[in-house]
Scaffold this motif. Structure first.
Motif, PDB file in Angstrom:
ATOM      1  N   ARG A   1      -7.482  -2.927  -2.764  1.00 21.43           N
ATOM      2  CA  ARG A   1      -7.111  -3.492  -4.065  1.00 21.43           C
ATOM      3  C   ARG A   1      -7.763  -4.840  -4.304  1.00 21.43           C
TER       4      ARG A   1
ATOM      5  N   GLY B   1       2.464   2.470  -2.477  1.00 24.54           N
ATOM      6  CA  GLY B   1       2.375   3.151  -3.765  1.00 24.54           C
ATOM      7  C   GLY B   1       3.543   2.879  -4.684  1.00 24.54           C
TER       8      GLY B   1
ATOM      9  N   GLY C   1       0.777  -1.221   0.000  1.00 19.58           N
ATOM     10  CA  GLY C   1       0.000   0.000   0.000  1.00 19.58           C
ATOM     11  C   GLY C   1       0.812   1.275   0.000  1.00 19.58           C
TER      12      GLY C   1
ATOM     13  N   GLN D   1      -4.664  -0.647   4.809  1.00 19.04           N
ATOM     14  CA  GLN D   1      -5.985  -0.189   4.384  1.00 19.04           C
ATOM     15  C   GLN D   1      -6.033  -0.032   2.867  1.00 19.04           C
ATOM     16  N   ARG D   2      -4.989   0.550   2.302  1.00 24.72           N
ATOM     17  CA  ARG D   2      -4.914   0.701   0.846  1.00 24.72           C
ATOM     18  C   ARG D   2      -4.848  -0.670   0.163  1.00 24.72           C
TER      19      ARG D   2
END
Length: 208
Positions: free
Chosen positions: A152, A17, A15, A147-148
């Motif tokens: 997905r 990025g 998460g 959380q990210r």
């Protein structure tokens, strides 16, 4: 921009990025006439991708020992270095990698608690004198990163670990980054535009 090929690595927790960062780096390189060879770890060759599947798949009936996970990671890394990274650099190509050796030191060393005495002999055998010219470590709060990652879709075996595992992994990442000069720490908790500004500044400073 120097004509000497460079090895750039993007690191970070789930998460953080990394994929978005890699796309930005590719654009930065393209503006300078460079098309890198892109790799990922674990993976990047047919055999290494099969080892990736072994590492990532959830197994309900068998626990994967931390040492087994470590050995699989370095087996995949050896394939990638031997068959992709070193040949690409020798041919004059830049290499841009989604993860490399810092991941094993952080995840298996920090997260799993395996000792440097266990990891370092594998590092010496597999890496030799290869090291990234620049590692961009995307530092993110583990809770935000997870959380990210959940947004997905389905999580793999490692992504399903408890928050404490990722906190230990982050601590190890930051410890390594604090003592190695070729690692730039990027605050990945910030909005995307600010993250990309940090990445561009790090690339400008290290490579331009």
């Amino acid at each position: 921009m120097t004509a000497q090929p460079k090895f750039i690595v993007v690191e970070g927790l789930e998460g953080a990025g990394k994929s978005t960062a890699i796309a930005h780096i590719k654009s930065w390189l393209a503006a300078r006439g460079i098309t890198p060879v892109c790799t990922r770890e674990p993976g990047g060759t047919p055999l290494a991708e099969k080892l990736r599947d072994l590492v990532k798949q959830v197994r309900d009936n068998e626990q994967v020992a931390a040492e087994t996970e470590l050995l699989l990671m370095y087996a995949a890394r050896m394939q990638l270095i031997t068959n992709v990274i070193k040949p690409a650099l020798a041919a004059g190509h830049w290499v841009l990698a989604d993860r490399h050796d810092m991941s094993s030191r952080a995840y298996q060393g920090g997260g799993r608690g395996l000792s440097d005495d266990m990891i370092n002999p594998l590092r010496a055998m597999v890496l030799g004198n290869l090291q990234p010219d620049l590692t961009l470590y995307l530092d993110i709060d583990p809770a935000l990163g997870l959380q990210r990652a959940r947004m997905r879709g389905e999580l793999d075996r490692i992504e399903q670990e408890q928050l404490a595992f990722f906190q230990r992994t982050r601590d190890k990442y930051r410890q390594i980054a604090s003592r190695e000069a070729n690692i730039a720490v990027i605050d990945a908790n910030l909005p995307l535009a600010q993250v990309q500004q940090q990445i561009s500044a790090a690339l400008d400073q290290a490579l331009a």
